[in-house]
Scaffold this motif. Structure first.
Motif, PDB file in Angstrom:
ATOM      1  N   ARG A  27       1.257  13.579   1.560  1.00 50.92           N
ATOM      2  CA  ARG A  27       1.628  14.444   2.925  1.00 50.92           C
ATOM      3  C   ARG A  27       0.323  14.163   3.932  1.00 50.92           C
ATOM      4  O   ARG A  27      -0.710  13.884   3.521  1.00 50.92           O
ATOM      5  N   CYS A  28       0.650  13.941   5.254  1.00 47.00           N
ATOM      6  CA  CYS A  28      -0.190  13.604   6.434  1.00 47.00           C
ATOM      7  C   CYS A  28      -0.502  14.846   7.071  1.00 47.00           C
ATOM      8  O   CYS A  28       0.331  15.703   7.293  1.00 47.00           O
ATOM      9  N   LEU A  29      -1.940  15.090   7.263  1.00 46.79           N
ATOM     10  CA  LEU A  29      -2.458  16.116   8.234  1.00 46.79           C
ATOM     11  C   LEU A  29      -1.823  16.008   9.307  1.00 46.79           C
ATOM     12  O   LEU A  29      -1.286  16.993  10.159  1.00 46.79           O
ATOM     13  N   SER A  40       8.766  -8.309   6.239  1.00 45.19           N
ATOM     14  CA  SER A  40       8.543  -7.958   4.761  1.00 45.19           C
ATOM     15  C   SER A  40       9.246  -6.753   4.194  1.00 45.19           C
ATOM     16  O   SER A  40       8.869  -6.159   3.201  1.00 45.19           O
ATOM     17  N   ASP A  41      10.119  -6.353   5.008  1.00 44.84           N
ATOM     18  CA  ASP A  41      10.587  -4.811   4.680  1.00 44.84           C
ATOM     19  C   ASP A  41       9.635  -3.886   4.630  1.00 44.84           C
ATOM     20  O   ASP A  41       9.623  -3.286   3.525  1.00 44.84           O
ATOM     21  N   THR A  42       8.763  -3.874   5.185  1.00 42.60           N
ATOM     22  CA  THR A  42       7.440  -2.981   5.290  1.00 42.60           C
ATOM     23  C   THR A  42       7.439  -1.754   6.177  1.00 42.60           C
ATOM     24  O   THR A  42       7.549  -2.186   7.265  1.00 42.60           O
ATOM     25  N   ALA A  43       7.514  -0.804   6.070  1.00 44.16           N
ATOM     26  CA  ALA A  43       7.281   0.371   7.107  1.00 44.16           C
ATOM     27  C   ALA A  43       5.725   0.859   7.336  1.00 44.16           C
ATOM     28  O   ALA A  43       4.910   0.827   5.942  1.00 44.16           O
ATOM     29  N   TRP A  44       5.205   1.148   8.366  1.00 46.05           N
ATOM     30  CA  TRP A  44       3.789   1.342   8.064  1.00 46.05           C
ATOM     31  C   TRP A  44       3.470   2.685   8.961  1.00 46.05           C
ATOM     32  O   TRP A  44       4.213   2.980  10.112  1.00 46.05           O
ATOM     33  N   TRP A  45       2.513   3.480   8.790  1.00 45.53           N
ATOM     34  CA  TRP A  45       2.397   4.905   9.495  1.00 45.53           C
ATOM     35  C   TRP A  45       0.967   5.137   9.167  1.00 45.53           C
ATOM     36  O   TRP A  45       0.266   4.692   8.436  1.00 45.53           O
ATOM     37  N   PHE A  46       0.638   6.201  10.118  1.00 43.94           N
ATOM     38  CA  PHE A  46      -0.873   6.535   9.980  1.00 43.94           C
ATOM     39  C   PHE A  46      -1.048   8.133   9.628  1.00 43.94           C
ATOM     40  O   PHE A  46      -0.239   8.783  10.045  1.00 43.94           O
ATOM     41  N   ASP A  47      -1.961   8.556   9.042  1.00 42.41           N
ATOM     42  CA  ASP A  47      -2.631  10.025   9.128  1.00 42.41           C
ATOM     43  C   ASP A  47      -3.641   9.652   9.961  1.00 42.41           C
ATOM     44  O   ASP A  47      -4.860   9.301   9.466  1.00 42.41           O
ATOM     45  N   ILE A  48      -3.513   9.987  11.336  1.00 39.86           N
ATOM     46  CA  ILE A  48      -4.533   9.987  12.271  1.00 39.86           C
ATOM     47  C   ILE A  48      -5.879  10.771  11.946  1.00 39.86           C
ATOM     48  O   ILE A  48      -7.126  10.090  11.839  1.00 39.86           O
ATOM     49  N   LEU A  49      -5.848  11.919  11.441  1.00 42.74           N
ATOM     50  CA  LEU A  49      -7.006  12.603  11.159  1.00 42.74           C
ATOM     51  C   LEU A  49      -7.863  12.437   9.966  1.00 42.74           C
ATOM     52  O   LEU A  49      -9.254  12.520   9.700  1.00 42.74           O
ATOM     53  N   GLU A  50      -6.924  11.961   8.882  1.00 46.91           N
ATOM     54  CA  GLU A  50      -7.515  11.678   7.415  1.00 46.91           C
ATOM     55  C   GLU A  50      -7.970  10.162   7.686  1.00 46.91           C
ATOM     56  O   GLU A  50      -8.271   9.670   6.616  1.00 46.91           O
ATOM     57  N   ARG A  51      -7.644   9.286   8.773  1.00 47.97           N
ATOM     58  CA  ARG A  51      -8.333   7.758   8.823  1.00 47.97           C
ATOM     59  C   ARG A  51      -7.487   7.112   7.752  1.00 47.97           C
ATOM     60  O   ARG A  51      -8.183   6.317   7.055  1.00 47.97           O
ATOM     61  N   ARG A  52      -6.130   7.250   7.660  1.00 49.31           N
ATOM     62  CA  ARG A  52      -5.540   6.458   6.683  1.00 49.31           C
ATOM     63  C   ARG A  52      -4.402   5.600   7.276  1.00 49.31           C
ATOM     64  O   ARG A  52      -3.818   6.239   8.139  1.00 49.31           O
ATOM     65  N   VAL A  65      -1.879   2.816   0.346  1.00 51.96           N
ATOM     66  CA  VAL A  65      -2.651   3.597   1.124  1.00 51.96           C
ATOM     67  C   VAL A  65      -3.980   2.863   1.626  1.00 51.96           C
ATOM     68  O   VAL A  65      -4.828   2.401   0.586  1.00 51.96           O
ATOM     69  N   HIS A  66      -4.460   2.447   2.851  1.00 46.81           N
ATOM     70  CA  HIS A  66      -5.493   1.823   3.290  1.00 46.81           C
ATOM     71  C   HIS A  66      -6.310   2.767   4.029  1.00 46.81           C
ATOM     72  O   HIS A  66      -6.003   3.024   5.183  1.00 46.81           O
ATOM     73  N   PHE A  70     -12.211   4.452  11.086  1.00 52.25           N
ATOM     74  CA  PHE A  70     -11.962   5.187  12.201  1.00 52.25           C
ATOM     75  C   PHE A  70     -10.620   5.862  12.399  1.00 52.25           C
ATOM     76  O   PHE A  70      -9.710   5.601  11.575  1.00 52.25           O
ATOM     77  N   MET A  71     -10.237   7.021  13.311  1.00 49.25           N
ATOM     78  CA  MET A  71      -9.142   7.296  13.589  1.00 49.25           C
ATOM     79  C   MET A  71      -8.092   6.246  14.214  1.00 49.25           C
ATOM     80  O   MET A  71      -8.837   5.680  15.256  1.00 49.25           O
ATOM     81  N   ALA A  72      -7.078   5.857  13.929  1.00 52.23           N
ATOM     82  CA  ALA A  72      -6.125   5.196  14.608  1.00 52.23           C
ATOM     83  C   ALA A  72      -4.699   5.837  14.469  1.00 52.23           C
ATOM     84  O   ALA A  72      -4.392   6.764  13.762  1.00 52.23           O
ATOM     85  N   SER A  73      -3.788   5.185  15.334  1.00 54.43           N
ATOM     86  CA  SER A  73      -2.570   6.135  15.699  1.00 54.43           C
ATOM     87  C   SER A  73      -1.123   5.180  15.501  1.00 54.43           C
ATOM     88  O   SER A  73      -0.114   5.922  15.495  1.00 54.43           O
TER      89      SER A  73
END
Length: 308
Positions: A27-29, A40-52, A65-66, A70-73
């Motif tokens: 779950r993403c905040l 690479s058939d890979t989807a990427w996304w961020f949890d901005i506030l949790e910095r993931r 999970v990486h 910093f916060m990234a979006s």
């Protein structure tokens, strides 16, 4: 043309679609910024506030999970080896194999009020990205273009800049101010992705929720996540409401077309500012979904780093 969304009592029925598939247990905040790498058939996304930063191999379902410093979006691929991350202090190059991070350009790095928000790559390779206030301070956001190695301010004074996307031929750009409920269009130079004129209001959103992240399909329809509305809305290039696809989380944030045929949509969501009762009433809060919306997208362009 300026149009207005139908409200909750709209007569246009929602599109009947297969049940959305929950992608993993995470779950993403504040889930945001999904993109898809077809090679690479890979989807990427961020949890901005949790910095993931999340990565999902869609063929196998494996999710990694990486953690980030910093916060990234949002991110865009430069080539098979490198990604460009949109972060709270600017643009950062990430090595996909090692995770090494190198600053490319500082943007609002000395502004403690703002962070990064939405982004999308124009077909020319120019990246549009936005900033906004950490507490959605009025007028604190700006949409920028990263073009030919330089960061160019395009549209300042926006409270929550969202829905950045482009017509398939690159001749039109779209963006929204979630706080104002307005979707804008602007004519662009297809070769550079830079504006040729001032933007105009294409659509006024009315009813539940607000305009969040968006992507265009291969036919030019604008698919926009409705924050607080538990759905994707599709709009025509003329700003007319086309149809709506329900989703199982209230705070939907951003879509992207994925898969070898770009025939599914991955949608992120959030549980930001939801109390215990709100989360209990929304059991899929913050999860990430795959859904068939009955449309086909196209590959996300790669971003150009100056003369690289």
């Amino acid at each position: 043309m300026t149009t207005t969304s139908p409200g909750p009592a709209a007569t246009t029925p929602p599109l009947t679609v297969p049940e959305a598939v929950v992608l993993g247990d995470q779950r993403c905040l504040l889930g945001e910024g999904p993109t898809y790498d077809a090679a690479s058939d890979t989807a990427w996304w961020f949890d901005i506030l949790e910095r993931r930063l999340y990565a999902a191999r869609l063929g196998t379902g494996a999710i990694s999970v990486h953690p980030l410093p910093f916060m990234a979006s949002a991110l865009a691929y430069v080539d098979d080896a490198c990604q460009l991350l949109v972060t709270e202090s600017g643009l950062v190059l990430r090595d996909t194999a090692t995770g090494r991070l190198d600053v490319v350009a500082s943007v609002e790095a000395d502004n403690a009020v703002t962070r990064s928000n939405d982004a999308r790559v124009h077909p020319s390779g120019t990246l549009w990205f936005s900033t906004m206030g950490l507490d959605a301070e009025p007028g604190a956001g700006t949409i920028y273009a990263f073009h030919a190695g330089s960061v160019v301010p395009l549209f300042p004074g926006i409270t929550i800049p969202n829905a950045i996307c482009f017509a398939p031929d690159g001749a039109i750009g779209y963006f929204a101010d979630t706080a104002a409920g307005t979707l804008h269009r602007v004519r662009l130079d297809p070769g550079t992705g830079l504006p040729l004129e001032a933007p105009t209001v294409l659509h006024h959103h009315a009813g539940e929720g607000g305009l969040d992240g968006a992507v265009t399909d291969a036919e030019g329809l604008i698919w926009c996540a409705i924050w607080g509305g538990a759905r994707l809305n599709a709009y025509s290039p003329e700003g007319e409401f086309h149809r709506s696809v329900p989703l199982p989380a209230k705070l939907t944030t951003c879509p992207v077309f994925v898969g070898p045929g770009f025939d599914r949509v991955l949608v992120t969501s959030a549980w930001y500012h939801m109390d215990d009762a709100a989360r209990a009433a929304d059991p899929h809060h913050g999860r990430t979904f795959l859904v068939d919306v009955g449309a086909r997208g196209r590959a996300e362009p790669r971003v150009r780093l100056g003369g690289r």
